[in-house]
Every structure is written in C-alpha cells, then in structure tokens.
Design a protein around this motif. Structure first.
Motif, PDB file in Angstrom:
ATOM      1  N   GLU A 137       3.818  -6.856   8.836  1.00 17.22           N
ATOM      2  CA  GLU A 137       4.025  -5.511   8.361  1.00 17.22           C
ATOM      3  C   GLU A 137       5.387  -4.494   8.324  1.00 17.22           C
ATOM      4  OE1 GLU A 137       0.669  -2.447   6.881  1.00 17.22           O
ATOM      5  OE2 GLU A 137       0.244  -3.597   8.158  1.00 17.22           O
TER       6      GLU A 137
ATOM      7  N   TRP B  65       0.867  -1.286   0.027  1.00 17.23           N
ATOM      8  CA  TRP B  65      -0.018  -0.089   0.347  1.00 17.23           C
ATOM      9  C   TRP B  65       0.819   1.330  -0.001  1.00 17.23           C
ATOM     10  CZ3 TRP B  65       1.236   2.652   4.340  1.00 17.23           C
ATOM     11  CH2 TRP B  65       1.538   2.021   5.407  1.00 17.23           C
TER      12      TRP B  65
ATOM     13  N   TYR C  67      -3.208  -7.339  -1.164  1.00 16.54           N
ATOM     14  CA  TYR C  67      -3.333  -6.545   0.214  1.00 16.54           C
ATOM     15  C   TYR C  67      -4.665  -6.956   0.795  1.00 16.54           C
ATOM     16  CZ  TYR C  67      -3.735  -3.161   3.936  1.00 16.54           C
ATOM     17  OH  TYR C  67      -4.036  -2.656   5.214  1.00 16.54           O
ATOM     18  N   TYR C  68      -5.606  -6.676   0.156  1.00 22.82           N
ATOM     19  CA  TYR C  68      -7.116  -7.124   0.601  1.00 22.82           C
ATOM     20  C   TYR C  68      -7.279  -8.738   0.744  1.00 22.82           C
ATOM     21  CZ  TYR C  68      -8.463  -2.403  -0.863  1.00 22.82           C
ATOM     22  OH  TYR C  68      -8.457  -0.980  -1.070  1.00 22.82           O
TER      23      TYR C  68
ATOM     24  N   ARG D 234      -4.190   0.656  -2.023  1.00 22.54           N
ATOM     25  CA  ARG D 234      -3.773  -0.831  -1.607  1.00 22.54           C
ATOM     26  C   ARG D 234      -3.875  -1.748  -2.981  1.00 22.54           C
ATOM     27  NH1 ARG D 234      -7.468   1.101   2.535  1.00 22.54           N
ATOM     28  NH2 ARG D 234      -6.375   1.180   4.428  1.00 22.54           N
TER      29      ARG D 234
ATOM     30  N   VAL E 175      -5.379   6.075   0.691  1.00 19.79           N
ATOM     31  CA  VAL E 175      -4.511   4.855   0.687  1.00 19.79           C
ATOM     32  C   VAL E 175      -4.869   4.210  -0.761  1.00 19.79           C
ATOM     33  CG1 VAL E 175      -3.753   2.683   1.911  1.00 19.79           C
ATOM     34  CG2 VAL E 175      -4.721   4.627   3.071  1.00 19.79           C
TER      35      VAL E 175
ATOM     36  N   TRP F  52       0.359   5.211   1.434  1.00 20.43           N
ATOM     37  CA  TRP F  52      -0.597   6.258   2.222  1.00 20.43           C
ATOM     38  C   TRP F  52      -0.078   7.640   1.966  1.00 20.43           C
ATOM     39  CZ3 TRP F  52      -0.192   6.467   8.125  1.00 20.43           C
ATOM     40  CH2 TRP F  52      -1.362   7.464   8.610  1.00 20.43           C
TER      41      TRP F  52
END
Length: 724
Positions: free
Chosen positions: A228, A152, A167-168, A163, A161, A154
């Motif tokens: 992360e 992602w 990621y999802y 993404r 953001v 930001w």
C-alpha cells in the motif's frame, strides 16, 4: 538509472576493515562507492546526493543502523531507496526490527563478498521495478492507475472513504460487507500486522504518507500480501473538500513474495524432508564457527549416514524410501530439539542445534556451545539408537543402522569448511571399519583420507615398479664395537612427489590391504640381499622386519615366511620380526600360538616401541619374544635427565627374562653413555648411521672404525651423525 550503469552505493560502517572490504568487492563489481563511518555522516551524504542503494551496518556508535534506516525512510527522497542492513546479530527480534524500520533486506556477517554483489544487483532490479511503478503513477491518469491497482481516497475530517471496486477484490470482500470509515480495513488485516498498519493510518490522518507491505486474510482463510502506497492528494481544496484528503493505491504482491519464498525454499531447503539443505547448513556453520572463535567457545558437527539405505529403494521402491527418510529426519530433529530460525532456543537468539539433509541418506547436525568430546560421543550413540528404532511402513517394520562422524572446533579444525570436512572424514573411517559406528576425527584420518585419493593408485603401481627401496639401519653392539643386526626400512621415492614419509604410505597400505603384498615384497628383498651378501655377514647377524597388525593377523603369514625363506635359500635365524605391544595384545591367545610357531621355525621376534603400551611382565612370560626395543621417546628424554626410570625398568625387565634390549633413536653421546652405564649395549640411531643400502651395509660391516673405542663429541657433524 539502470543497474548496468555503475550504480551508486553508500557504504555505512564504523569498522574501517569492513568498509574497505565492501568497497573493494563492490568496485570490482562495477559499482560507484561512497563511504560513511557513522550515522550522522551517512545522513549528510544521503541528503547531498541520494544513492541508488545503502549498505548499512546495524551496530554503530551514536546513531544505530536502525535509527539511520528509520530517518532515511522519513525523508521524501528515501522512501524507495533500497537499504540492506549488515548485522552480526542472528536473532529473530533484530531481523524483525530491521524490517520494521524499513530495511529492504538484511545480510548476516561474516559476509560472502562475491554473493553480496549479486544480491545487491537483485535488490536494485527490484527497486527499479518499484521506481518504475512510481514514475508510471505520476505520468498516468487516475483512471489508468485505478484500472491497474486498487485505490481509495480518504476525506480525513469526515472519515469518509471512496474505494474502487478493485480495492475490495484485493481484500476478497464485497463492498456492502467491508465496513465504513478508514479503520474498517483493519478488521481484514492479518492480526500480527494490524499494529503497524494502525500506526501508519494514524500518521496518514495527520497528512504523512507511507508505503507499507502487510497481509490480509480472505474469507476462505487464505492470506494475501499487499503493498500500500499513501500520499496527500494535491488540489483537494479545488475539488470542494472541506479538509485534507489522502489518496492510496494497493497492489497485490502475493505472487512476488511467494516466488521469493519458493526461490529461498529451493535454494536452502530439502523438498522431501523440509530440513535445511547442505548450502543452508554450511552458511549456518559459517556463522556458528565465527561466533565460537570470537567467544572462545566450542562447536561440533556430526554427520550421520544410514547404512545400506539403497537396499530399501531397491526392495520396497523409492516411495517407501522417501517415507523412511522423512521419519528419520523427523526423529533426528526431535532428538536434537532443533528449532527453526523463528524459534530461537531458550529465547537467546542462538539456535544451539541444527539438523540438515546433506545428501541422499546423509544428515548433518550442527551444535554450538558444546561441552566435552565425551559428551558428544554419548550424544552420537544416542542418535544411533534413535535411528535404529523400528520404522513402520505398510506391511512391515524396517530397522536401520547408521554411522556417525564427529568433529569438534577448535580441537579438529578452525574454520567451517574444515570442520565439516573433518566430520565427513571421520564418517568415512566409521564406514570402513567394523568396530565402533561412531568415529571421532583425528589427524591420522586426515592423512589417510588424503592418501586414499592421491596415493592409492600410485602405491599399487609402485609395488610393481622400482620405486620402493629397502634400506638398512645398523644396530651396533658397543661392547663388541661391531654391527650385529640391522633393521629393514622401506622407503618410497615417488616419481613425481619425491620421497614419501613412511608413516603416510604405510598407513595407506594398512587401510587398503596393500600392506600384505608390500610386506611380502620387503621380505623377499631382505632375503635376497642376505643371500647376496653371503659370507660377508657374521654368523649371528640378522635383519629385523616390521610387521603390522594386518600382517600378523593374516592367515597366510607363516606359509609366506616359509616360502620366501625357501626361495632365497637362507636360514630362518637370519630374520627377526618386529611387532608393537598393541598388535600383540589385540588377541593374546592368537599371538601366543603364532609366535611359538615362528620360534619353532627359527625366526626371532622383537617387541617394538616397548614401554608405550601395556608393558606387562605377565604377557612377556607367555610370548616367545627375544628382544625388547626401548622406544625413542624415552631415549630422547635422557638428555635432560627424564625417562631414566623407565629406561632402567625396561633394561632390568629384559635382563631378568633373558632378553636382548635395543635402544632406538640414539642421537647423542650423552644418550649413548647413559644407556651403556645401565647395561644397554645394543644401540640403533643416527649417532652411528642413517638407513643405508645393502652395499653400504656390507662396507660398514668390514670397516673396523665404524664403531670406535672412544667417542669424541667434538667431531659431531650436523647434529645427527658422527664421523670417526
């Protein structure tokens, strides 16, 4: 750096001994070591040359290990360096705090230095994987990285953001239902981990990168573990951004975490009952015993064995047997109030009780901060009742019995392994007896267990060989100045170990049942020696033979005595049996009948070690005994004036009943004079002679100077035997 090329380890501990032991252990493992005695020095050495790994003590003056770990993680060069924290604290809060400040792993003291080397190499290998990922990230394009990891970007000022699709998927979500803004991801984070993640995101809002492991909850309720990594994006302004941009990558490490958890589960827990296994129990015991020694407290171990459990598997099948074991494990844990390490008893951070499965049908119970031995014995009997409660399985109820061995530190041992061994030794005694199913460890058990493994076979061989010898210790009548009796004493000269102390092999013979053939061998040798001496023996001379409780309760005792006397062709009046008060009082009615039959045969009986047991006038009147022997413990006290009252009482009791009285263990002239003044003239002990062969006994019988008319203390030699 590769793990095989002498990794550099920074050892930080304020205790010089711990540093020295760690340094020596790790250098032997091929590591290069630098040492720091406090937090400030550790930070300086780290900044000068970052190591491959930091071994960091928690409790230090000045900066604590937690503070040092936190500051190292704040450094750019310290993000990925593995930090293993050493702690004597075993509470959950300390462990949690260690991980909160960035520790890679923790090790509880006392430390197993051999395992430490392997653990460090494992951590270094894991760290190398992480560093390799970082190097790959720097060398690969964003497209390659995003294809491999969720990512992602930001835009902090706008809270916008971007993404990746991956990621999802890591969150188990669709893009349209995930939420907007950076804070939306917090809604999918496992609740206990949200504060930590929120704090990390707040730091990222200010441009501070982080690396964090946290858990997320998928819509189906499953929990995944993510790693992360966040950092500021270089060149954000060149891309037309109006403010700071943070970039993050997310990796699903659930399988790695689960694998580590499974490895630990396999290594430390029993798969059937869920209880800790023997290895976990031993490591916990090491910590508890160490703490008990430091705080001068007591701990205990009980080992519970289910009687004849194999019959359940044989009759009902292993599946039913497994169910029964699971029930027993649950009952024991409930009865002891056992808690997992995450649930410290009373919030004290110390698990007071720990139940483990040590073997197939054997459970261990560790108790810290225990009270008296009596309380532990009561608890053990209560656990037996828990085990005995019926267990319902399909089709029937099963009722079990169990045995318990108990050992307490420091009463029975001063280290973990010895304490567990003592409890197991006590259990073996409980399993070999038909009495109390709860056995408390004693030194006698330790001797018996050792001899059982090392001497049982040798003793069986010795009974048929020429290793067992019968010696004779004279009993002197100082009034007649003559030897009037002798006690037969068996001695074992082991072909490899030399002389074996009589208490050791006699107790082994009693436990294994070999005391019966051993005693018969002694009887046969004594009768043969008496027959060989023939006319050399005075008319009223007799030899006393010790009988154990096993011998006395043997149904073949009287037939054996008759057969041995008949075979040797000697009168029964030449033999006297010595029995202790304890043996006679086990069954007074039985003893009365047997002693009466021995008297009818002409065999005399002496009560050995008189005064140490029941010493009852009532039982002496009932029993057909001829002699009382004053125990050597009372004779020894005559030198300093103690024991006189008991000696006078025994002598007076013997005279009032018309019994002979013999004092054994007499070693000094003062003891002899004190006994003579009080009317005891039959003396046995080193003052006159040590045990001797039958030939030496014959010579002593014909030596008129063996018992002189006067005793001169000045000629005492060696503090043991007098020469006249």
């Amino acid at each position: 750096m590769t793990v095989s090329n002498s990794p550099h380890v920074l050892v930080v501990d304020d205790d010089p001994l711990t540093r020295m032991m760690a340094t020596e252990a790790l250098r032997e493992g091929g590591f290069t070591i630098r040492e720091a005695e406090d937090g400030e020095q550790a930070l300086a050495l780290f900044d000068a040359a970052p190591p491959d790994l930091v071994l960091l003590d928690v409790m230090m003056p000045g900066l604590s290990g937690f503070e040092v770990c936190q500051q190292l993680r704040a450094r750019q060069t310290g993000h990925l360096v593995p930090i293993i924290m050493l702690t004597g604290l075993d509470d959950g809060d300390s462990v949690e705090r260690a991980f909160d400040v960035g520790a890679t792993d923790f090790i509880s003291k006392p430390i197993n230095w051999t395992l430490l080397r392997f653990r460090i190499r494992y951590v270094l290998r894991s760290a190398e994987v992480m560093k390799e990922l970082t190097r790959n990230k720097e060398s690969l394009s964003n497209a390659q990285r995003i294809a491999r990891l969720g990512s992602w970007e930001w835009f902090v000022k706008e809270d916008h953001v971007l993404r990746s699709a991956q990621y999802y998927r890591l969150f188990g979500q669709r893009a349209d239902g995930f939420g907007e803004g950076m804070a939306a991801m917090l809604e999918h984070v496992y609740v206990p981990d949200r504060p930590l993640m929120a704090a990390a995101l707040e730091g990222a809002r200010k441009g501070t990168g982080f690396q964090l492991t946290y858990r997320v909850v998928w819509p189906d309720g499953s929990v995944r573990t993510l790693l992360e990594t966040v950092e500021p994006l270089d060149g954000g302004g060149e891309r037309g951004c109006s403010g700071m941009v943070m970039e993050g990558s997310v990796q699903d490490i659930t399988e790695q975490v689960d694998a580590q958890r499974r490895i630990r589960q396999l290594a430390y827990f029993d798969h059937l009952t869920g209880l800790p296994n023997r290895e976990f129990f031993r490591e916990t015991l090491l910590g508890v015993t160490s703490r008990s020694l430091r705080h001068d407290s007591r701990c205990a171990v009980m080992v519970v064995d289910i009687d004849r459990f194999a019959r359940i598997n044989d009759s009902l099948g292993p599946e039913r047997g497994d169910q029964v074991l699971q029930v027993i494990a649950h009952r024991l844990r409930e009865a002891m109030g056992d808690r997992t390490p995450a649930e410290p008893a009373g919030g004290s951070g110390i698990t007071r009780f720990k139940v483990a499965r040590l073997a197939a049908d054997e459970f261990g119970i560790l108790m810290s901060d225990v009270g008296s031995v009596e309380e532990m014995l009561v608890l053990a009997h209560r656990l037996l009742q828990v085990v005995r409660a019926p267990i319902r399985v399909p089709g029937q109820d099963i009722t079990l019995s169990a045995r318990v061995g108990l050992a307490v530190m420091p009463d029975h041992a001063t280290d973990a392994d010895a304490l567990l061994k003592a409890a197991e030794t006590a259990l073996n005694r409980a399993k070999r007896t038909n009495g109390d199913p709860v056995a408390l460890f004693s030194e006698e058990m330790k001797v018996a267990a050792f001899l059982r493994f090392t001497l049982e076979g040798d003793l069986r061989r010795a009974l048929g060989a020429d290793e067992l010898k019968v010696l004779y210790q004279p009993i002197v009548d100082v009034n007649q100045r003559a030897i009037v009796k002798a006690e037969a004493l068996v001695r074992w000269s082991h072909m490899d170990r030399g002389s074996i102390p009589p208490p050791e092999f006699i107790s082994l013979a009693e436990e294994t049942g070999m005391i019966v053939p051993l005693s018969r061998c002694v009887m046969e040798q004594v009768c043969a020696d008496i027959a060989a001496l023939g006319d050399d023996l005075p008319d009223d001379f007799r030899v006393s033979i010790n009988l154990s409780g096993v011998n006395f309760m043997d149904a073949q005792l009287l037939p054996t005595v008759r057969a041995v006397l008949a075979e040797a062709g000697i009168p029964a009046s030449r033999i006297e049996f010595e029995l202790t008060e304890t043996v006679l009082m086990r069954d007074l009615d039985y003893a009365t009948v047997i002693l009466a039959q021995l008297r009818e045969m002409g065999v005399r009986v002496a009560v050995d070690d008189f005064g140490t047991g029941y010493s009852s006038l009532a039982y002496l009147r009932r029993l057909a005994v001829d002699t009382l022997k004053i125990d050597r413990s009372f004779v020894n006290e005559l030198d300093d004036g103690q024991g006189i009252a008991i000696v006078e009482a025994v002598i007076g009791l013997a005279h009032s009943l018309g019994l002979e009285v013999v004092a054994e263990g007499v070693e000094t002239v003062a003891q002899l004079e004190a006994l003579s003044r009080r009317g005891c003239h039959l003396i046995q002990g080193f003052l006159f002679a040590r045990p001797m062969s039958s030939a030496m006994l014959a010579a002593a019988l014909h030596n008129p100077a063996f018992v002189p008319a006067t005793v001169q203390p000045a000629v005492r030699r060696g503090g043991v035997q007098l020469a006249f």
